[in-house]
Design a protein around this motif. Structure first.
Motif, PDB file in Angstrom:
ATOM      1  N   ARG A 146       0.853  -1.195   0.000  1.00  0.00           N
ATOM      2  CA  ARG A 146       0.000   0.000   0.000  1.00  0.00           C
ATOM      3  C   ARG A 146       0.883   1.238   0.000  1.00  0.00           C
ATOM      4  N   GLN A 147       0.380   2.291  -0.565  1.00  0.00           N
ATOM      5  CA  GLN A 147       1.103   3.562  -0.634  1.00  0.00           C
ATOM      6  C   GLN A 147       1.175   4.187   0.761  1.00  0.00           C
ATOM      7  N   GLY A 148       2.303   4.757   1.123  1.00  0.00           N
ATOM      8  CA  GLY A 148       2.456   5.498   2.369  1.00  0.00           C
ATOM      9  C   GLY A 148       2.599   4.655   3.620  1.00  0.00           C
ATOM     10  N   VAL A 149       2.952   3.377   3.473  1.00  0.00           N
ATOM     11  CA  VAL A 149       3.096   2.500   4.626  1.00  0.00           C
ATOM     12  C   VAL A 149       4.485   2.683   5.235  1.00  0.00           C
ATOM     13  N   VAL A 150       4.514   2.842   6.572  1.00  0.00           N
ATOM     14  CA  VAL A 150       5.769   3.007   7.303  1.00  0.00           C
ATOM     15  C   VAL A 150       5.761   2.073   8.511  1.00  0.00           C
ATOM     16  N   TRP A 151       6.940   1.806   9.040  1.00  0.00           N
ATOM     17  CA  TRP A 151       7.074   0.921  10.199  1.00  0.00           C
ATOM     18  C   TRP A 151       7.200   1.744  11.476  1.00  0.00           C
ATOM     19  N   LEU A 152       6.453   1.340  12.512  1.00  0.00           N
ATOM     20  CA  LEU A 152       6.584   1.919  13.848  1.00  0.00           C
ATOM     21  C   LEU A 152       6.958   0.808  14.812  1.00  0.00           C
ATOM     22  N   ASP A 153       7.986   1.037  15.619  1.00  0.00           N
ATOM     23  CA  ASP A 153       8.397   0.061  16.630  1.00  0.00           C
ATOM     24  C   ASP A 153       7.374  -0.010  17.749  1.00  0.00           C
ATOM     25  N   GLY A 154       7.354  -1.152  18.442  1.00  0.00           N
ATOM     26  CA  GLY A 154       6.530  -1.290  19.629  1.00  0.00           C
ATOM     27  C   GLY A 154       7.091  -0.425  20.752  1.00  0.00           C
ATOM     28  N   GLU A 155       6.297  -0.274  21.814  1.00  0.00           N
ATOM     29  CA  GLU A 155       6.739   0.567  22.929  1.00  0.00           C
ATOM     30  C   GLU A 155       6.002   0.204  24.204  1.00  0.00           C
ATOM     31  N   TRP A 156       6.608   0.571  25.316  1.00  0.00           N
ATOM     32  CA  TRP A 156       5.941   0.476  26.600  1.00  0.00           C
ATOM     33  C   TRP A 156       5.145   1.755  26.803  1.00  0.00           C
ATOM     34  N   ILE A 157       3.874   1.617  27.199  1.00  0.00           N
ATOM     35  CA  ILE A 157       3.054   2.779  27.545  1.00  0.00           C
ATOM     36  C   ILE A 157       2.643   2.635  29.002  1.00  0.00           C
ATOM     37  N   PHE A 158       2.516   3.747  29.680  1.00  0.00           N
ATOM     38  CA  PHE A 158       2.181   3.718  31.106  1.00  0.00           C
ATOM     39  C   PHE A 158       0.674   3.811  31.272  1.00  0.00           C
ATOM     40  N   GLY A 213       4.162  -2.050  14.265  1.00  0.00           N
ATOM     41  CA  GLY A 213       3.569  -2.593  13.056  1.00  0.00           C
ATOM     42  C   GLY A 213       3.657  -1.636  11.885  1.00  0.00           C
ATOM     43  N   TRP A 214       3.123  -2.094  10.776  1.00  0.00           N
ATOM     44  CA  TRP A 214       3.042  -1.283   9.559  1.00  0.00           C
ATOM     45  C   TRP A 214       1.779  -0.433   9.647  1.00  0.00           C
ATOM     46  N   VAL A 215       1.935   0.863   9.468  1.00  0.00           N
ATOM     47  CA  VAL A 215       0.794   1.782   9.489  1.00  0.00           C
ATOM     48  C   VAL A 215       0.819   2.645   8.239  1.00  0.00           C
ATOM     49  N   VAL A 216      -0.347   3.162   7.876  1.00  0.00           N
ATOM     50  CA  VAL A 216      -0.421   4.138   6.789  1.00  0.00           C
ATOM     51  C   VAL A 216      -0.296   5.513   7.437  1.00  0.00           C
ATOM     52  N   ALA A 217       0.766   6.209   7.096  1.00  0.00           N
ATOM     53  CA  ALA A 217       1.007   7.526   7.686  1.00  0.00           C
ATOM     54  C   ALA A 217      -0.085   8.499   7.267  1.00  0.00           C
ATOM     55  N   PRO A 218      -0.581   9.314   8.222  1.00  0.00           N
ATOM     56  CA  PRO A 218      -1.601  10.289   7.839  1.00  0.00           C
ATOM     57  C   PRO A 218      -0.999  11.369   6.934  1.00  0.00           C
ATOM     58  N   PRO A 219      -1.792  11.885   5.993  1.00  0.00           N
ATOM     59  CA  PRO A 219      -1.277  12.954   5.126  1.00  0.00           C
ATOM     60  C   PRO A 219      -0.821  14.139   5.980  1.00  0.00           C
ATOM     61  N   LEU A 231       7.285  10.950  30.786  1.00  0.00           N
ATOM     62  CA  LEU A 231       7.190  10.119  29.588  1.00  0.00           C
ATOM     63  C   LEU A 231       6.193  10.739  28.624  1.00  0.00           C
ATOM     64  N   ALA A 232       6.536  10.725  27.356  1.00  0.00           N
ATOM     65  CA  ALA A 232       5.598  11.076  26.285  1.00  0.00           C
ATOM     66  C   ALA A 232       5.500   9.848  25.396  1.00  0.00           C
ATOM     67  N   SER A 233       4.297   9.279  25.274  1.00  0.00           N
ATOM     68  CA  SER A 233       4.094   8.113  24.418  1.00  0.00           C
ATOM     69  C   SER A 233       4.167   8.537  22.957  1.00  0.00           C
ATOM     70  N   SER A 234       4.459   7.600  22.088  1.00  0.00           N
ATOM     71  CA  SER A 234       4.507   7.887  20.653  1.00  0.00           C
ATOM     72  C   SER A 234       3.193   8.492  20.196  1.00  0.00           C
ATOM     73  N   SER A 235       3.295   9.495  19.329  1.00  0.00           N
ATOM     74  CA  SER A 235       2.100  10.192  18.847  1.00  0.00           C
ATOM     75  C   SER A 235       2.333  10.751  17.459  1.00  0.00           C
ATOM     76  N   TRP A 236       1.225  10.947  16.753  1.00  0.00           N
ATOM     77  CA  TRP A 236       1.230  11.643  15.468  1.00  0.00           C
ATOM     78  C   TRP A 236       0.753  13.068  15.707  1.00  0.00           C
ATOM     79  N   TYR A 237       1.348  14.026  14.993  1.00  0.00           N
ATOM     80  CA  TYR A 237       0.970  15.434  15.092  1.00  0.00           C
ATOM     81  C   TYR A 237       0.772  16.008  13.700  1.00  0.00           C
ATOM     82  N   ASP A 238      -0.112  17.013  13.609  1.00  0.00           N
ATOM     83  CA  ASP A 238      -0.291  17.693  12.328  1.00  0.00           C
ATOM     84  C   ASP A 238       0.741  18.804  12.189  1.00  0.00           C
ATOM     85  N   ALA A 239       0.649  19.580  11.133  1.00  0.00           N
ATOM     86  CA  ALA A 239       1.636  20.634  10.857  1.00  0.00           C
ATOM     87  C   ALA A 239       1.654  21.715  11.935  1.00  0.00           C
TER      88      ALA A 239
END
Length: 138
Positions: free
Chosen positions: A53-65, A76-82, A101-109
């Motif tokens: 699929r177009q735009g697929v990227v790998w994200l590592d696993g993580e510990w979350i509190f 896992g493999w995720v489709v990155a948001p535009p 701690l800051a857990s992994s997150s996606w942010y906009d512009a």
């Protein structure tokens, strides 16, 4: 001898290839929360085949509190948001000694958080390990 040199050079080129990763950014200060102790070492995961699929990227696993302990969230493999940028989990110590701690997150512009993205092809557990999502770091 000459064939060995070429074989070693070819292997070095192939071993240097990494998994495709998303564009990166930093966490805003507001993303950090106090935690009582650092996360354990990461768990091993097996990378499944990359989805076609177009735009697929790998994200590592993580510990979350969660509540009072760490819980493993598989990568896992995720489709990155535009226009999305990814900030990997991060710990830091404040000047007063508190751990944050800051857990992994996606942010906009504009550095606004985007919704969590479920993997379309999650990592799998190696056959000799148990890595349940309810397994804690204690």
């Amino acid at each position: 001898m000459r064939h060995r040199v070429w074989l070693i050079a070819l292997l070095n080129l192939n071993c240097g290839a990494g998994l495709p990763s998303p564009p990166r950014t930093a966490h805003p200060v507001s993303a950090f929360v106090s935690v009582p102790y650092p996360p354990p070492a990461a768990l091993a995961e097996t990378v499944p085949p990359r989805p076609d699929r177009q735009g697929v990227v790998w994200l590592d696993g993580e510990w979350i509190f969660r509540a009072d302990s760490y819980v493993w969230r598989r990568g896992g493999w995720v489709v990155a948001p535009p226009e999305g940028r990814f900030a990997a989990w991060q710990t830091r110590y404040r000047k007063d000694g508190r751990l944050e701690l800051a857990s992994s997150s996606w942010y906009d512009a504009n550095a606004r958080p985007l919704p969590f993205i479920e993997p379309i092809a999650p990592a799998v557990t190696p056959p000799n390990e148990l890595t349940s999502e309810v397994q804690t770091g204690r």
